[in-house]
Design a protein around this motif. Sequence first.
Motif, PDB file in Angstrom:
ATOM      1  N   LEU A  22       0.817  -1.213   0.000  1.00 32.61           N
ATOM      2  CA  LEU A  22       0.000   0.000   0.000  1.00 32.61           C
ATOM      3  C   LEU A  22       0.853   1.267   0.000  1.00 32.61           C
ATOM      4  O   LEU A  22       0.367   2.337  -0.386  1.00 32.61           O
ATOM      5  N   LEU A  23       2.098   1.161   0.426  1.00 33.64           N
ATOM      6  CA  LEU A  23       2.982   2.331   0.502  1.00 33.64           C
ATOM      7  C   LEU A  23       3.997   2.370  -0.640  1.00 33.64           C
ATOM      8  O   LEU A  23       4.872   3.236  -0.653  1.00 33.64           O
ATOM      9  N   ALA A  24       3.877   1.452  -1.598  1.00 37.15           N
ATOM     10  CA  ALA A  24       4.884   1.355  -2.652  1.00 37.15           C
ATOM     11  C   ALA A  24       4.981   2.627  -3.482  1.00 37.15           C
ATOM     12  O   ALA A  24       6.088   3.134  -3.734  1.00 37.15           O
ATOM     13  N   ASP A  25       3.857   3.161  -3.929  1.00 37.18           N
ATOM     14  CA  ASP A  25       3.900   4.374  -4.749  1.00 37.18           C
ATOM     15  C   ASP A  25       4.534   5.527  -3.975  1.00 37.18           C
ATOM     16  O   ASP A  25       5.371   6.276  -4.514  1.00 37.18           O
ATOM     17  N   THR A  26       4.147   5.670  -2.708  1.00 38.05           N
ATOM     18  CA  THR A  26       4.715   6.743  -1.874  1.00 38.05           C
ATOM     19  C   THR A  26       6.214   6.552  -1.699  1.00 38.05           C
ATOM     20  O   THR A  26       6.997   7.506  -1.786  1.00 38.05           O
ATOM     21  N   ALA A  27       6.638   5.316  -1.457  1.00 38.51           N
ATOM     22  CA  ALA A  27       8.057   5.034  -1.243  1.00 38.51           C
ATOM     23  C   ALA A  27       8.885   5.413  -2.467  1.00 38.51           C
ATOM     24  O   ALA A  27       9.944   6.048  -2.351  1.00 38.51           O
ATOM     25  N   TRP A  28       8.415   5.052  -3.636  1.00 41.64           N
ATOM     26  CA  TRP A  28       9.191   5.356  -4.841  1.00 41.64           C
ATOM     27  C   TRP A  28       9.164   6.845  -5.174  1.00 41.64           C
ATOM     28  O   TRP A  28      10.148   7.388  -5.694  1.00 41.64           O
ATOM     29  N   GLN A  29       8.054   7.520  -4.848  1.00 41.62           N
ATOM     30  CA  GLN A  29       8.022   8.964  -5.051  1.00 41.62           C
ATOM     31  C   GLN A  29       9.011   9.676  -4.127  1.00 41.62           C
ATOM     32  O   GLN A  29       9.689  10.623  -4.539  1.00 41.62           O
ATOM     33  N   LEU A  30       9.101   9.210  -2.874  1.00 38.21           N
ATOM     34  CA  LEU A  30       9.963   9.869  -1.898  1.00 38.21           C
ATOM     35  C   LEU A  30      11.440   9.509  -2.068  1.00 38.21           C
ATOM     36  O   LEU A  30      12.322  10.370  -1.883  1.00 38.21           O
ATOM     37  N   PHE A  31      11.723   8.234  -2.407  1.00 38.04           N
ATOM     38  CA  PHE A  31      13.102   7.748  -2.324  1.00 38.04           C
ATOM     39  C   PHE A  31      13.625   7.134  -3.615  1.00 38.04           C
ATOM     40  O   PHE A  31      14.787   6.724  -3.658  1.00 38.04           O
ATOM     41  N   GLY A  32      12.806   7.100  -4.660  1.00 43.12           N
ATOM     42  CA  GLY A  32      13.234   6.466  -5.903  1.00 43.12           C
ATOM     43  C   GLY A  32      14.416   7.133  -6.562  1.00 43.12           C
ATOM     44  O   GLY A  32      15.171   6.484  -7.291  1.00 43.12           O
ATOM     45  N   GLY A  33      14.600   8.417  -6.316  1.00 39.60           N
ATOM     46  CA  GLY A  33      15.703   9.134  -6.939  1.00 39.60           C
ATOM     47  C   GLY A  33      16.995   9.090  -6.158  1.00 39.60           C
ATOM     48  O   GLY A  33      18.001   9.687  -6.571  1.00 39.60           O
ATOM     49  N   ILE A  34      17.016   8.400  -5.046  1.00 36.54           N
ATOM     50  CA  ILE A  34      18.204   8.332  -4.186  1.00 36.54           C
ATOM     51  C   ILE A  34      18.988   7.067  -4.512  1.00 36.54           C
ATOM     52  O   ILE A  34      18.420   6.016  -4.814  1.00 36.54           O
ATOM     53  N   THR A  35      20.303   7.159  -4.441  1.00 33.22           N
ATOM     54  CA  THR A  35      21.173   6.040  -4.781  1.00 33.22           C
ATOM     55  C   THR A  35      20.785   4.795  -3.990  1.00 33.22           C
ATOM     56  O   THR A  35      20.685   4.852  -2.751  1.00 33.22           O
ATOM     57  N   PRO A  36      20.545   3.672  -4.653  1.00 38.82           N
ATOM     58  CA  PRO A  36      20.197   2.443  -3.935  1.00 38.82           C
ATOM     59  C   PRO A  36      21.314   2.021  -2.976  1.00 38.82           C
ATOM     60  O   PRO A  36      22.483   2.306  -3.206  1.00 38.82           O
ATOM     61  N   GLY A  37      20.921   1.333  -1.917  1.00 38.26           N
ATOM     62  CA  GLY A  37      21.899   0.881  -0.943  1.00 38.26           C
ATOM     63  C   GLY A  37      21.809   1.658   0.346  1.00 38.26           C
ATOM     64  O   GLY A  37      20.735   2.129   0.747  1.00 38.26           O
ATOM     65  N   TRP A  38      22.937   1.812   1.013  1.00 39.28           N
ATOM     66  CA  TRP A  38      22.985   2.464   2.329  1.00 39.28           C
ATOM     67  C   TRP A  38      22.371   3.863   2.296  1.00 39.28           C
ATOM     68  O   TRP A  38      21.600   4.238   3.188  1.00 39.28           O
ATOM     69  N   GLU A  39      22.697   4.638   1.268  1.00 38.27           N
ATOM     70  CA  GLU A  39      22.203   6.021   1.192  1.00 38.27           C
ATOM     71  C   GLU A  39      20.684   6.053   1.146  1.00 38.27           C
ATOM     72  O   GLU A  39      20.044   6.894   1.795  1.00 38.27           O
ATOM     73  N   ARG A  40      20.084   5.142   0.404  1.00 36.84           N
ATOM     74  CA  ARG A  40      18.619   5.115   0.294  1.00 36.84           C
ATOM     75  C   ARG A  40      17.986   4.730   1.634  1.00 36.84           C
ATOM     76  O   ARG A  40      17.001   5.344   2.062  1.00 36.84           O
ATOM     77  N   VAL A  41      18.544   3.728   2.318  1.00 37.29           N
ATOM     78  CA  VAL A  41      17.995   3.322   3.611  1.00 37.29           C
ATOM     79  C   VAL A  41      18.124   4.458   4.622  1.00 37.29           C
ATOM     80  O   VAL A  41      17.199   4.734   5.392  1.00 37.29           O
ATOM     81  N   GLN A  42      19.269   5.144   4.629  1.00 36.92           N
ATOM     82  CA  GLN A  42      19.430   6.251   5.556  1.00 36.92           C
ATOM     83  C   GLN A  42      18.446   7.374   5.254  1.00 36.92           C
ATOM     84  O   GLN A  42      17.922   8.026   6.171  1.00 36.92           O
ATOM     85  N   ALA A  43      18.151   7.586   3.978  1.00 39.81           N
ATOM     86  CA  ALA A  43      17.156   8.597   3.612  1.00 39.81           C
ATOM     87  C   ALA A  43      15.779   8.216   4.146  1.00 39.81           C
ATOM     88  O   ALA A  43      15.015   9.080   4.605  1.00 39.81           O
ATOM     89  N   VAL A  44      15.449   6.933   4.106  1.00 41.05           N
ATOM     90  CA  VAL A  44      14.179   6.465   4.680  1.00 41.05           C
ATOM     91  C   VAL A  44      14.156   6.775   6.173  1.00 41.05           C
ATOM     92  O   VAL A  44      13.156   7.306   6.700  1.00 41.05           O
ATOM     93  N   CYS A  45      15.237   6.447   6.878  1.00 35.46           N
ATOM     94  CA  CYS A  45      15.286   6.689   8.326  1.00 35.46           C
ATOM     95  C   CYS A  45      15.200   8.180   8.636  1.00 35.46           C
ATOM     96  O   CYS A  45      14.513   8.577   9.591  1.00 35.46           O
ATOM     97  N   ASP A  46      15.897   8.991   7.861  1.00 40.34           N
ATOM     98  CA  ASP A  46      15.845  10.442   8.081  1.00 40.34           C
ATOM     99  C   ASP A  46      14.414  10.950   7.934  1.00 40.34           C
ATOM    100  O   ASP A  46      13.938  11.770   8.739  1.00 40.34           O
ATOM    101  N   PHE A  47      13.735  10.465   6.908  1.00 45.47           N
ATOM    102  CA  PHE A  47      12.361  10.915   6.670  1.00 45.47           C
ATOM    103  C   PHE A  47      11.447  10.489   7.810  1.00 45.47           C
ATOM    104  O   PHE A  47      10.679  11.307   8.352  1.00 45.47           O
TER     105      PHE A  47
END
Length: 294
Positions: A115-140
């Motif tokens: 249910l959150l897939a579209d939101t996740a890709w809108q928020l974090f899809g442009g961030i480098t996959p890997g550690w940077e993307r996970v940290q961006a999720v945590c920051d948000f």
Amino acid sequence: MRIRLGCEMRYAFPYPVPMVVMLNVHPSRADALEEPDALRTEPPVPVEIYRDGFGNLCGRLTAPAGSFTIGTDAVIRDDGKPDPAHPDAEQHAVEALPPETIVFLLPSRYCESDLLADTAWQLFGGITPGWERVQAVCDFVHGHIAFGYEFAHRDRTAVDAYAGGRGVCRDFTHLAVAFCRALNIPTRYCTGYVSFLGEPEPHPAGDFAAWMEVYLGGRWHVFDPRNNSPRVGRVMVAYGRDAADVPLTHTFGPNPLVGFRVWADQVDQTERPAVATLPPEEPLPPQIMTTRMG
């Protein structure tokens, strides 16, 4: 470093109630215990120990009517270092993931990654996959959710936490887990002890905590969206898909919890927190899991 850790829960049962509890240190850290953290009950009752499907230690017992206390107390050796960071850890393609990680890509009761897939890709899809993307999720998530014990609710899901913007540490973790799974990153929900070693005072009362582990670069890594900073003295008790898999206690009947305390202190700090009497609550219905995670 030596850390004394443990917990105590006091109940007042109206009649005998079967229970399953997850209060022992996870087997992956058992070798660091100076002696086994055996479950202690008052009055004494037989406890059957078994491992669940994730390898967590579970205690099965029947609590008697009346006053009943259960808990653990042990000393564990710790390297005294904060949670490690591996910013070069890369995200795996789904087809390259080990089979045992796939279950941690799927939606679960509290983590509706679909249910959150579209939101996740809108928020974090442009961030480098890997550690940077996970940290961006945590920051948000850390910035999006307002923390408060008064916001605790046992039925809140990741979708609810995103919409409401408030909760306790399990809500931070559920939302971050759901986002990461939606981004094709295997992520498991963890619960256990997080000490206040090295943290500025005053310290809040001890409590169990929730965080997550993500699979990057061929191994699992700790991320903590609630605190969003490395901590010293983190000790896992259990992991699963979400809080439904790892309740501290699961009672098959009334759950009249009347006292609760948790400690994780350096062994030379012998004073323990006093038992906190919980405020009156609406009685929980049968077969409701107990999680008090901040």
